[in-house]
Design a protein around this motif. Structure first.
Motif, PDB file in Angstrom:
ATOM      1  N   ALA A  31       0.853  -1.192   0.000  1.00  0.00           N
ATOM      2  CA  ALA A  31       0.000   0.000   0.000  1.00  0.00           C
ATOM      3  C   ALA A  31       0.887   1.238   0.000  1.00  0.00           C
ATOM      4  N   GLY A  39      -3.288   3.653  -2.380  1.00  0.00           N
ATOM      5  CA  GLY A  39      -3.553   2.554  -3.286  1.00  0.00           C
ATOM      6  C   GLY A  39      -2.965   1.275  -2.728  1.00  0.00           C
ATOM      7  N   GLY A  41      -1.037  -1.709  -4.062  1.00  0.00           N
ATOM      8  CA  GLY A  41      -0.329  -2.003  -5.296  1.00  0.00           C
ATOM      9  C   GLY A  41       0.097  -3.451  -5.438  1.00  0.00           C
ATOM     10  N   LEU A  53      -4.254  -9.687  -4.788  1.00  0.00           N
ATOM     11  CA  LEU A  53      -4.778  -8.350  -4.509  1.00  0.00           C
ATOM     12  C   LEU A  53      -6.314  -8.368  -4.429  1.00  0.00           C
ATOM     13  N   ALA A 143      -3.385  -0.680  -8.818  1.00  0.00           N
ATOM     14  CA  ALA A 143      -3.678  -0.286  -7.446  1.00  0.00           C
ATOM     15  C   ALA A 143      -5.099   0.235  -7.324  1.00  0.00           C
ATOM     16  N   ALA A 146      -6.895   1.353  -1.185  1.00  0.00           N
ATOM     17  CA  ALA A 146      -6.396   0.331  -0.254  1.00  0.00           C
ATOM     18  C   ALA A 146      -7.353   0.106   0.914  1.00  0.00           C
TER      19      ALA A 146
END
Ligand code: TXA
Ligand code: MG
Length: 333
Positions: A31, A39, A41, A53, A143, A146
């Motif tokens: 993140a 984001g 990532g 993810l 991304a 988050a």
């Protein structure tokens, strides 16, 4: 189920950026701050990392991801930019604008990240930490915001940790994100169309284009159908506490999301009042939006009463997020 990871939070210095790039290269999840929100990532070219993810976020797999790159040249290796897209890239990159574009021949981004579409969302962030990470890593980073799917987007490292502790390898702490709402998304797949209002006001985009944006109806999408414009799920940016929009007065015990200098009638009986911008500045309000929603959600009030926010400039994105936060929650999310 994903196995629990030992999530580390490190200050965004040179050593951390190098560590973050190594972590991404070995398929890890990192993140990091962008100017809009944090984001989550992953290496965009690594299908397994992308799958991890989606699992970490609990995100419906039909909802494709934004590929972040360091500059427009890198974007052109992933996607085809027509004259309108080039104009917008020149005007707003690096910055809080995402372009949805036809995928280029030989695009290296994993199919899973684009959910099997022929188009790809690309963005060049302007935040120094995001830029340093993209340069160090040398490949596109996908991304999403988050947060766990359906939760409020994170504007601090602490927000990320609250949602994703044990689900990501590393959080790069670069302080609070300056813009505070996600990027504006414009599709350039023909006539340019606004898919999501965000950090660049749509008026500014229309000025750069020299004509109005098409505005496909976003309400059409429901959580059960594959979204018309993916990501336009009606219920999305949601606190757990129900949200009441355009409140002109406060009921006793409510939490209040205020805006501007005018006192709110009944505020003395509120459980808590947080003002997005006491002086009525929409840029300040956007930066505070998600942190205030989280703080009011934590009060445990029966309802969050949100006062009206003007719709011009960043007010369009703020109102869009508030309407989504107030939408009924699909049981499955
Ligand atoms: O500011 C931002 O854009 C942040 C930061 C981290 O860059 N990212 C972000 O990502 O908000 P996310 O995944 O939370 O939202 C991206 C949106 C999703 O609603 C997704 O459906 C949409 O972009 N999207 C991605 N690819 C698309 C495509 N090919 N066509 C239409 N929409 C797309
Ligand atoms: Mg998101």
């Amino acid at each position: 189920m994903t196995a629990l990871l030992a999530t580390r939070v490190l200050n965004a210095d040179g050593a951390t950026i190098a560590e973050a790039a190594r972590c991404l290269a070995s398929g890890g999840l990192v993140a990091f701050p962008t100017e809009t929100v944090y984001g989550l990532g992953a290496d965009a070219t690594d299908g397994q990392a992308v799958a991890r993810l989606y699992a970490a976020k609990g995100r419906p797999a039909f909802n494709p991801l934004i590929a972040h790159v360091a500059d427009a040249a890198a974007a052109r290796r992933l996607a085809r930019l027509d004259a309108d897209a080039e104009r917008l890239a020149a005007a707003f990159w690096p910055g809080p604008l995402t372009l949805v574009l036809p995928k280029a021949e030989g695009c290296v981004v994993a199919e899973l990240a684009t959910a099997g579409l022929d188009s790809i969302a690309v963005r060049v962030p302007r935040h120094a930490v995001a830029q340093q990470l993209l340069h160090k890593f040398g490949k596109p980073i996908v991304a999403p915001s988050a947060n766990r799917s359906g939760h409020v987007s994170p504007t601090t490292a602490a927000h990320v940790l609250a949602d994703l502790r044990g689900r990501v390898d590393l959080i790069v702490d670069g302080g609070a994100t300056p813009v505070g709402v996600e990027s504006t998304i414009v599709a350039c797949l023909g006539e340019p169309a606004l898919l999501r209002p965000g950090g660049v006001p749509s008026e500014a985009i229309e000025r750069a284009l020299g004509r109005p944006l098409a505005r496909p109806a976003v309400e059409a999408a429901s959580a059960d159908d594959a979204p018309l414009a993916p990501g336009m799920l009606a219920s999305h940016y949601a606190p757990r506490t129900p949200l009441r929009l355009d409140a002109s007065r406060v009921e006793a015990g409510e939490a209040v999301l205020a805006f501007g200098p005018k006192p709110v009638p009944g505020a003395e009986h509120a459980a808590r009042v947080l003002n997005l911008s006491p002086c009525g500045d929409l840029i300040e309000a956007a930066a505070n939006l998600f942190a205030h929603l989280r703080a009011l959600d934590a009060v445990g009030a029966p309802c969050i009463a949100a006062m009206p926010v003007p719709r011009d400039g960043l007010g369009e994105a703020i109102n869009d997020r508030l309407v989504r936060a107030a939408a009924p929650r699909p049981a499955r999310l």
